[in-house]
Design an enzyme around this catalytic site. Sequence first.
Site, PDB file in Angstrom:
ATOM      1  N   ASN A 229       0.906  -1.152   0.000  1.00 45.45           N
ATOM      2  CA  ASN A 229       0.000   0.000   0.000  1.00 45.45           C
ATOM      3  C   ASN A 229       0.941   1.197   0.000  1.00 45.45           C
ATOM      4  O   ASN A 229       1.352   1.696   1.039  1.00 45.45           O
ATOM      5  CB  ASN A 229      -0.903  -0.002   1.242  1.00 45.45           C
ATOM      6  CG  ASN A 229      -1.923  -1.131   1.164  1.00 45.45           C
ATOM      7  OD1 ASN A 229      -2.355  -1.519   0.080  1.00 45.45           O
ATOM      8  ND2 ASN A 229      -2.308  -1.667   2.311  1.00 45.45           N
ATOM      9  N   GLU A 310      -7.973  -3.249  -3.147  1.00 46.84           N
ATOM     10  CA  GLU A 310      -8.211  -2.575  -1.871  1.00 46.84           C
ATOM     11  C   GLU A 310      -7.932  -1.080  -1.967  1.00 46.84           C
ATOM     12  O   GLU A 310      -7.276  -0.491  -1.107  1.00 46.84           O
ATOM     13  CB  GLU A 310      -7.351  -3.203  -0.766  1.00 46.84           C
ATOM     14  CG  GLU A 310      -7.633  -4.678  -0.562  1.00 46.84           C
ATOM     15  CD  GLU A 310      -6.915  -5.292   0.635  1.00 46.84           C
ATOM     16  OE1 GLU A 310      -7.524  -6.115   1.298  1.00 46.84           O
ATOM     17  OE2 GLU A 310      -5.742  -4.953   0.878  1.00 46.84           O
ATOM     18  N   ARG A 355     -14.981 -14.126  -3.647  1.00 49.02           N
ATOM     19  CA  ARG A 355     -13.683 -13.435  -3.714  1.00 49.02           C
ATOM     20  C   ARG A 355     -12.554 -14.401  -4.047  1.00 49.02           C
ATOM     21  O   ARG A 355     -11.561 -14.023  -4.672  1.00 49.02           O
ATOM     22  CB  ARG A 355     -13.413 -12.728  -2.387  1.00 49.02           C
ATOM     23  CG  ARG A 355     -12.150 -11.918  -2.431  1.00 49.02           C
ATOM     24  CD  ARG A 355     -11.985 -11.125  -1.164  1.00 49.02           C
ATOM     25  NE  ARG A 355     -10.651 -11.312  -0.629  1.00 49.02           N
ATOM     26  CZ  ARG A 355     -10.274 -10.906   0.576  1.00 49.02           C
ATOM     27  NH1 ARG A 355     -11.149 -10.326   1.387  1.00 49.02           N
ATOM     28  NH2 ARG A 355      -9.044 -11.097   0.985  1.00 49.02           N
ATOM     29  N   ASP A 384      -6.738 -15.194   1.614  1.00 51.47           N
ATOM     30  CA  ASP A 384      -5.837 -14.229   2.250  1.00 51.47           C
ATOM     31  C   ASP A 384      -5.103 -14.787   3.461  1.00 51.47           C
ATOM     32  O   ASP A 384      -5.483 -14.478   4.588  1.00 51.47           O
ATOM     33  CB  ASP A 384      -6.644 -12.985   2.662  1.00 51.47           C
ATOM     34  CG  ASP A 384      -5.736 -11.819   3.008  1.00 51.47           C
ATOM     35  OD1 ASP A 384      -4.533 -11.919   2.749  1.00 51.47           O
ATOM     36  OD2 ASP A 384      -6.239 -10.813   3.540  1.00 51.47           O
ATOM     37  N   GLU A 412      -0.477 -12.294  10.574  1.00 48.32           N
ATOM     38  CA  GLU A 412      -1.685 -11.470  10.564  1.00 48.32           C
ATOM     39  C   GLU A 412      -2.911 -12.240  11.069  1.00 48.32           C
ATOM     40  O   GLU A 412      -3.682 -11.724  11.863  1.00 48.32           O
ATOM     41  CB  GLU A 412      -1.938 -10.940   9.154  1.00 48.32           C
ATOM     42  CG  GLU A 412      -3.242 -10.174   9.049  1.00 48.32           C
ATOM     43  CD  GLU A 412      -3.532  -9.652   7.647  1.00 48.32           C
ATOM     44  OE1 GLU A 412      -2.672  -9.761   6.761  1.00 48.32           O
ATOM     45  OE2 GLU A 412      -4.646  -9.126   7.449  1.00 48.32           O
TER      46      GLU A 412
HETATM   47  O1  GCW Z   1      -4.746  -9.364   4.008  1.00 51.16           O
HETATM   48  C1  GCW Z   1      -4.743  -8.111   3.572  1.00 51.16           C
HETATM   49  C2  GCW Z   1      -4.230  -7.311   4.724  1.00 51.16           C
HETATM   50  C3  GCW Z   1      -3.817  -5.942   4.287  1.00 51.16           C
HETATM   51  C4  GCW Z   1      -2.818  -6.095   3.153  1.00 51.16           C
HETATM   52  C5  GCW Z   1      -3.470  -6.886   2.018  1.00 51.16           C
HETATM   53  C6  GCW Z   1      -2.505  -7.153   0.879  1.00 51.16           C
HETATM   54  C7  GCW Z   1      -0.988  -4.708   2.555  1.00 51.16           C
HETATM   55  O2  GCW Z   1      -5.204  -7.265   5.711  1.00 51.16           O
HETATM   56  O3  GCW Z   1      -3.259  -5.282   5.387  1.00 51.16           O
HETATM   57  O4  GCW Z   1      -2.362  -4.870   2.695  1.00 51.16           O
HETATM   58  O5  GCW Z   1      -3.882  -8.110   2.494  1.00 51.16           O
HETATM   59  O6  GCW Z   1      -1.911  -8.217   0.888  1.00 51.16           O
HETATM   60  O7  GCW Z   1      -2.363  -6.322   0.002  1.00 51.16           O
END
Ligand code: GCW
Length: 719
Positions: A229, A310, A355, A384, A412
Amino acid sequence: MKQLFYLLFVTLIISGIPELKAEDGYRLWLRYDFISDTQVLNLYTKSVKGWIIQGDSPTLRVAGNELQMGLNGLLGKNIPEISSVKKSGIIVAGTPENSQLIASLNLRERLASVGNEGYLIVSTKYRNKKIIVIAANKDAGVLYGVFHFLRLMQTHQSISGLSIESVPKTKIRILNHWDNLNRTVERGYAGLSLWDWKSLPDSVSPRYIDYARANASAGINGTALTNVNANALVLTKEYLQKVAALADIFRPYGIKVYLTARFSAPVEIGKLKTADPLDNDVVDWWKKKVDEIYSYIPDFGGFLVKANSEGQPGPQNYKRTHAEGANMLADAVAPHNGIVMWRAFVYDNNVPDDRAKQAYNEFVPLDGKFRNNVLIQVKNGPVDFQPREPFHPLFGAMPGTPLMPEFQITQEYLGSSVHLVFLAPLYEECLKSDTYVRGKGSLVAKVIDGTLDNHQLTAMAGVSNVGNERNWTGHPFAQANWYAFGRLAWDPYLGSGEVAGEWIRMTYTNDNETVQRISKMMLESREITVNYMTPLGLHHIMYAGHHYGPGPWVNRGRQDWTSVYYHRADSTGIGFNRTSSGSNAVSQYFPPVRDIYENIETCPENLLLWFHHVPWDYKLESGRTLWDEICYRYDEGVKSVRWLHGEWTRSKDFIDPDRFEKVQSLLVKQERDAKIWKDGCILYFQTFSKRPIPGGLEKPVYDLDYYRNHEYTDIPGIR
Ligand code: GCW
């Protein structure tokens, strides 16, 4: 009296300090402490009398420093650097180009097969003297060989009759730091970013060197310094000078620096009206920007890009494809031999029907349309970084494009840096999954190392878990995940057990029984976490936002960010129907994988609720109903954390007190959290199943409302 005290103090310093010295974890697995096992020590002392590194370069110098530090520490005396082999027991390291001695040995053929980063470690004779040769074609290989040799000694392996050949199976083995320029770290749980942007480039922390050493010792050769990001500011002159200072420090360790490229940078810092990748001014802006970057960092690795995901800008903002966006950047870096790692973790603002299908749907049509210096970076699973996911269906589905996996080292969705979870088994499970795209044996590892579809550009990325905490990773065991990532990137076919064993021996102890005990703890820890968080294929039922505790009740906000979207519990059952009668995500897998997943009878139970909506009374292999099994798994998870705790307690005598206590207190929290997970999830799912919790299992401590309202005040990394 005063004098007596002084004497006592000095005597203590001389005799006791080494044993009493606290271990704070800073040294990671590169501790090089004196070998206390006299048998091993004697053997080593006999075969190591001195060392020579022929040739001179920054890399060879750091290899020499490491060898010196390692040998002196391990053997407890000065092992001198010498200039020629006059007796047996000399370690000779170098390349045939720099070392006449190595050139004179009969190693040419073997060296021909180890490439630029590989090495040989061979016991041989030179002028009738026994020597150990660490030979490579390039200096970086010598450094890797030195680390390997030291590892042999750190782990008490034999160093006689050596004939080792090691070649990395991937070209780029890279950490992705999700570090922001203000030093916060997205999903970071170990303090602030290591990169102290304010004091760079003038002042450089010695930590940067130790970071580089740790990476090189595990085989990591790249680092993307900034968050995906992205912030365009890192591409400005002021920051590039800072980046260059880091690159200068990392270079001798064979580590290249990469940056994240914010797609809208031409608008944000270039004052252009558009960032359209087909606009000539934009193309030109990036070319000039890239030239500027290379003027500061001549061996800059390239860009990592998160686009149209995102909320990040990307080519689709201008109705261009991911390929058009990636290729524009690829053309800019190509003249400098740079690469682009373009992430496939995309999902747009329109909620898709599933998704899990989106990356595949967007990228498969683009196969073969990318420049040959572009890699597509694919998360290990289609949603994810969950405690368990099936392998991503893109692996094997884009034969015309090099794919690299992205694993998450930072935890995470796996208890931040509070829970003890060894992630090598998770990585290994993905790497050893069979895609079947070229018949049986088409492992994900073969997609990644390029052997399946004959790709030369190969890579593996891990989202870093290091920060500025003294022990780098917060949880002492989280260091193992950093190490394991590097080792598996070097060789994706390695087993988790081997990696765990190496790490424990280097980090804690060589006591065999303790090594075995801790190894078992580590190897089981991931499955334990799956049990108390997301058993049987459940996923994405974490607390919204921080993802730390349970949140199966989360039902507000964007649909595919809620938990109810993923577990779909109702009065009939639970699970996401991804078969042909549901979202049909199974169709993205190649047969027979798709058929195995499609059929509830053949779908592996550990992915059952990932692919099926299953009736509460459905009978599982254990003979239990689904509802009972869910309860049992959660319960088992909690019990297993207690087991972890017990095993750790039993290891006490072999662990230095500071790290022992630290892990001990974290295990207390892990047990508390596992219970919250168990109770919260069971009580919540029970509102749908309307069935009793099987007898004999621990009853929840509080009612559902308690868990729904539970706030965590003591977890790291929450801002
Ligand atoms: O899983 C999500 C995370 C975000 C992350 C995103 C990604 C960097 O919650 O924090 O952003 O994936 O991998 O781009």
